[in-house]
Design an enzyme around this catalytic site. Structure first.
Site, PDB file in Angstrom:
ATOM      1  N   HIS A  73      -2.821  -3.408  -6.400  1.00 54.02           N
ATOM      2  CA  HIS A  73      -3.365  -2.888  -4.974  1.00 54.02           C
ATOM      3  C   HIS A  73      -4.639  -3.104  -4.718  1.00 54.02           C
ATOM      4  O   HIS A  73      -5.294  -2.301  -5.146  1.00 54.02           O
ATOM      5  CB  HIS A  73      -2.770  -1.642  -4.713  1.00 54.02           C
ATOM      6  CG  HIS A  73      -3.031  -0.881  -3.305  1.00 54.02           C
ATOM      7  ND1 HIS A  73      -3.325   0.270  -3.169  1.00 54.02           N
ATOM      8  CD2 HIS A  73      -3.027  -1.608  -2.258  1.00 54.02           C
ATOM      9  CE1 HIS A  73      -3.473   0.807  -2.003  1.00 54.02           C
ATOM     10  NE2 HIS A  73      -3.391  -0.553  -1.290  1.00 54.02           N
TER      11      HIS A  73
ATOM     12  N   GLU B 182      -5.906  -0.778  -7.842  1.00 57.02           N
ATOM     13  CA  GLU B 182      -4.722   0.174  -8.351  1.00 57.02           C
ATOM     14  C   GLU B 182      -3.729  -0.524  -8.889  1.00 57.02           C
ATOM     15  O   GLU B 182      -2.915  -1.416  -8.384  1.00 57.02           O
ATOM     16  CB  GLU B 182      -4.376   1.145  -6.940  1.00 57.02           C
ATOM     17  CG  GLU B 182      -4.294   2.485  -7.109  1.00 57.02           C
ATOM     18  CD  GLU B 182      -3.926   3.359  -6.048  1.00 57.02           C
ATOM     19  OE1 GLU B 182      -3.797   2.563  -4.834  1.00 57.02           O
ATOM     20  OE2 GLU B 182      -3.984   4.516  -6.034  1.00 57.02           O
TER      21      GLU B 182
ATOM     22  N   SER C 186       0.934  -1.229  -0.087  1.00 51.92           N
ATOM     23  CA  SER C 186      -0.067   0.170   0.064  1.00 51.92           C
ATOM     24  C   SER C 186       0.729   0.989  -0.085  1.00 51.92           C
ATOM     25  O   SER C 186       0.120   2.449  -0.288  1.00 51.92           O
ATOM     26  CB  SER C 186      -0.971  -0.045   1.281  1.00 51.92           C
ATOM     27  OG  SER C 186      -0.289  -0.472   2.330  1.00 51.92           O
TER      28      SER C 186
ATOM     29  N   ASN D 241      -3.704   6.230  -1.014  1.00 49.88           N
ATOM     30  CA  ASN D 241      -3.458   6.753   0.217  1.00 49.88           C
ATOM     31  C   ASN D 241      -2.953   8.275   0.233  1.00 49.88           C
ATOM     32  O   ASN D 241      -2.888   8.672   1.289  1.00 49.88           O
ATOM     33  CB  ASN D 241      -2.518   5.850   0.829  1.00 49.88           C
ATOM     34  CG  ASN D 241      -2.993   4.394   1.544  1.00 49.88           C
ATOM     35  OD1 ASN D 241      -3.823   4.444   1.944  1.00 49.88           O
ATOM     36  ND2 ASN D 241      -2.564   3.451   1.059  1.00 49.88           N
TER      37      ASN D 241
HETATM   38  P1  NAI Z   1      -1.089  -9.160   7.382  1.00 44.55           P
HETATM   39  O1  NAI Z   1       0.046  -9.153   8.483  1.00 44.55           O
HETATM   40  O2  NAI Z   1      -2.498  -9.821   7.989  1.00 44.55           O
HETATM   41  O3  NAI Z   1      -0.530 -10.831   6.633  1.00 44.55           O
HETATM   42  C1  NAI Z   1       0.860 -10.735   6.287  1.00 44.55           C
HETATM   43  C2  NAI Z   1       1.195 -12.060   6.130  1.00 44.55           C
HETATM   44  O4  NAI Z   1       2.438 -12.346   5.577  1.00 44.55           O
HETATM   45  C3  NAI Z   1       1.360 -12.770   7.579  1.00 44.55           C
HETATM   46  O5  NAI Z   1       0.505 -14.247   7.610  1.00 44.55           O
HETATM   47  C4  NAI Z   1       2.806 -13.362   7.751  1.00 44.55           C
HETATM   48  O6  NAI Z   1       3.034 -14.585   8.456  1.00 44.55           O
HETATM   49  C5  NAI Z   1       3.033 -13.428   6.199  1.00 44.55           C
HETATM   50  N1  NAI Z   1       4.709 -13.363   5.726  1.00 44.55           N
HETATM   51  C6  NAI Z   1       5.373 -12.352   6.395  1.00 44.55           C
HETATM   52  N2  NAI Z   1       6.734 -12.549   5.895  1.00 44.55           N
HETATM   53  C7  NAI Z   1       6.728 -13.506   5.011  1.00 44.55           C
HETATM   54  C8  NAI Z   1       7.484 -14.166   3.893  1.00 44.55           C
HETATM   55  N3  NAI Z   1       8.495 -13.503   4.097  1.00 44.55           N
HETATM   56  N4  NAI Z   1       6.986 -15.314   3.139  1.00 44.55           N
HETATM   57  C9  NAI Z   1       5.606 -15.441   3.442  1.00 44.55           C
HETATM   58  N5  NAI Z   1       4.894 -15.009   4.178  1.00 44.55           N
HETATM   59  C10 NAI Z   1       5.316 -13.935   4.740  1.00 44.55           C
HETATM   60  O7  NAI Z   1      -1.019  -8.249   6.510  1.00 44.55           O
HETATM   61  P2  NAI Z   1      -1.699  -7.596   5.462  1.00 44.55           P
HETATM   62  O8  NAI Z   1      -2.791  -6.536   5.933  1.00 44.55           O
HETATM   63  O9  NAI Z   1      -2.715  -8.657   4.810  1.00 44.55           O
HETATM   64  O10 NAI Z   1      -0.975  -6.666   4.462  1.00 44.55           O
HETATM   65  C11 NAI Z   1      -0.343  -7.280   3.517  1.00 44.55           C
HETATM   66  C12 NAI Z   1       0.212  -6.449   2.364  1.00 44.55           C
HETATM   67  O11 NAI Z   1      -1.028  -5.937   1.702  1.00 44.55           O
HETATM   68  C13 NAI Z   1       0.849  -5.180   2.869  1.00 44.55           C
HETATM   69  O12 NAI Z   1       1.775  -5.036   1.877  1.00 44.55           O
HETATM   70  C14 NAI Z   1      -0.137  -4.064   3.141  1.00 44.55           C
HETATM   71  O13 NAI Z   1       0.579  -2.804   2.960  1.00 44.55           O
HETATM   72  C15 NAI Z   1      -1.075  -4.428   1.882  1.00 44.55           C
HETATM   73  N6  NAI Z   1      -2.344  -3.919   2.258  1.00 44.55           N
HETATM   74  C16 NAI Z   1      -3.044  -4.045   3.115  1.00 44.55           C
HETATM   75  C17 NAI Z   1      -4.361  -3.640   3.349  1.00 44.55           C
HETATM   76  C18 NAI Z   1      -5.356  -3.609   4.499  1.00 44.55           C
HETATM   77  O14 NAI Z   1      -6.136  -3.208   4.643  1.00 44.55           O
HETATM   78  N7  NAI Z   1      -4.804  -4.510   5.458  1.00 44.55           N
HETATM   79  C19 NAI Z   1      -4.984  -2.993   2.065  1.00 44.55           C
HETATM   80  C20 NAI Z   1      -4.141  -3.082   0.900  1.00 44.55           C
HETATM   81  C21 NAI Z   1      -2.933  -3.347   0.990  1.00 44.55           C
END
Ligand code: NAI
Length: 288
Positions: free
Chosen positions: A143, A155, A122, A193
């Site tokens: 995105h 996006e 993001s 954002n």
């Molecule tokens: P989250 O913390 O819920 O999930 C991230 C997952 O990645 C975790 O389950 C973790 O175990 C895993 N992980 C970490 N390092 C890893 C690796 N090296 N290999 C494999 N798995 C790994 O995070 P979330 O919220 O799902 O965000 C993920 C991405 O999406 C981020 O880049 C965030 O900026 C983006 N994003 C998030 C939004 C939201 O509303 N939460 C909206 C739009 C984008």
């Protein structure tokens, strides 16, 4: 039912976004390999998908058999090495530049040259992520918005070296899963954002300066501007730590003080009041 342009997709990260992205591609017929380092996250991710599909069945949008078939198209693995021969990888691991760089450099080594590597970041620069690979022309931002199965927008962000061909494919792929893609260039915060966070930040300044109560500020934006949710409630939902991180990226990347994070936001984050996920932010969720 529309069909995903890509018949096989790997999604990395089974958290909030990753499981929604996996569910969405699988709903449109793609075979999805969902990868997360944490077995626990994989279990929770699949449970979240099951819960989400059950809600769609209840609404009568799909049948129970559709839901089962969708689930059957998703396999999980805790090793990045399991991703070998897919045309598209969508990365949704934690929002940390060092973690993303490591994942992309490994993917670049093990995936066929034609594979497109997309990131759901993001706020991290697509150009910077692409620089950890030798295929910057095939690295792109995809995105999605939260919750992914519901929100229509994707996006599509071009890094400095992203090719026209890669961009066209990701736009078509987004449309094939019935999303509405919007092309953007690689500047801090992209469009979403860049516009959303200053509004949330300004709402927090209003609260800090006593312009109105939190309920008052949210009501003005809901009833006056037809926003479905007030900015302070939205910040709680996103996570106040996430909001602060994105504002820091905007402030540093664009170098303009209009993006400086509100001191009250810093204070909430320092206190561990991160919003809904911690039970308390601008509002109290402990009894919810
Ligand atoms: P989250 O913390 O819920 O999930 C991230 C997952 O990645 C975790 O389950 C973790 O175990 C895993 N992980 C970490 N390092 C890893 C690796 N090296 N290999 C494999 N798995 C790994 O995070 P979330 O919220 O799902 O965000 C993920 C991405 O999406 C981020 O880049 C965030 O900026 C983006 N994003 C998030 C939004 C939201 O509303 N939460 C909206 C739009 C984008």
């Amino acid at each position: 039912m529309a069909k995903s342009m890509f018949e096989a997709v790997a999604v990395i990260g089974a958290g909030t976004m990753g499981n929604g992205i996996a569910q969405t591609f699988a709903t449109y017929g793609a075979k999805v390999l969902l990868v997360d380092l944490s077995e626990d996250a994989l279990k929770k991710g699949v449970l979240a998908i099951e819960g989400s599909l059950a809600r769609v069945v209840k609404k009568g949008v799909i049948t129970d058999a559709d839901a089962k078939a969708t689930l059957a198209r998703i396999t999980t693995n805790s090793k990045l090495e399991a991703i070998t021969n897919v045309p598209l990888v969508v990365e949704a691991v934690s929002e940390r530049p060092d973690v993303k760089a490591k994942v992309f450099s490994q993917l670049d080594r093990q995936c066929p040259p034609a594979t497109i590597l997309a990131t759901n970041t993001s706020s991290i620069s697509i150009t910077q992520i692409a620089a950890s690979t030798k295929r910057a022309d095939r690295v792109i931002g995809m995105h999605f918005m939260n919750p992914v199965p519901v929100m229509k927008l994707v996006e599509v962000i071009r890094g400095q070296e992203t090719s026209d061909e890669t961009t066209a494919k990701i736009i078509a792929a987004s449309e094939s899963i019935e999303k509405v893609p919007v092309a953007a260039n690689d500047f801090p915060g992209f469009v979403s954002n860049r516009v959303l966070m200053p509004m949330i930040n300004e709402a927090i300044f209003c609260l800090m300066e006593g312009v109105a109560t939190k309920e008052g500020i949210d009501t003005v934006m809901k009833l006056g501007m037809a926003h479905p949710m007030g900015p302070l409630a939205l910040a709680d939902l996103i996570g106040l730590d996430v909001c602060l991180d994105i504002l820091e990226v905007l402030h540093q990347g664009l170098g303009d003080d209009k993006y400086r994070p509100c001191p009250l936001l810093r204070r909430y984050v320092a206190a561990g009041n991160l919003g809904k996920k911690s039970g308390k932010g601008f509002y109290d969720y402990s009894k919810a």
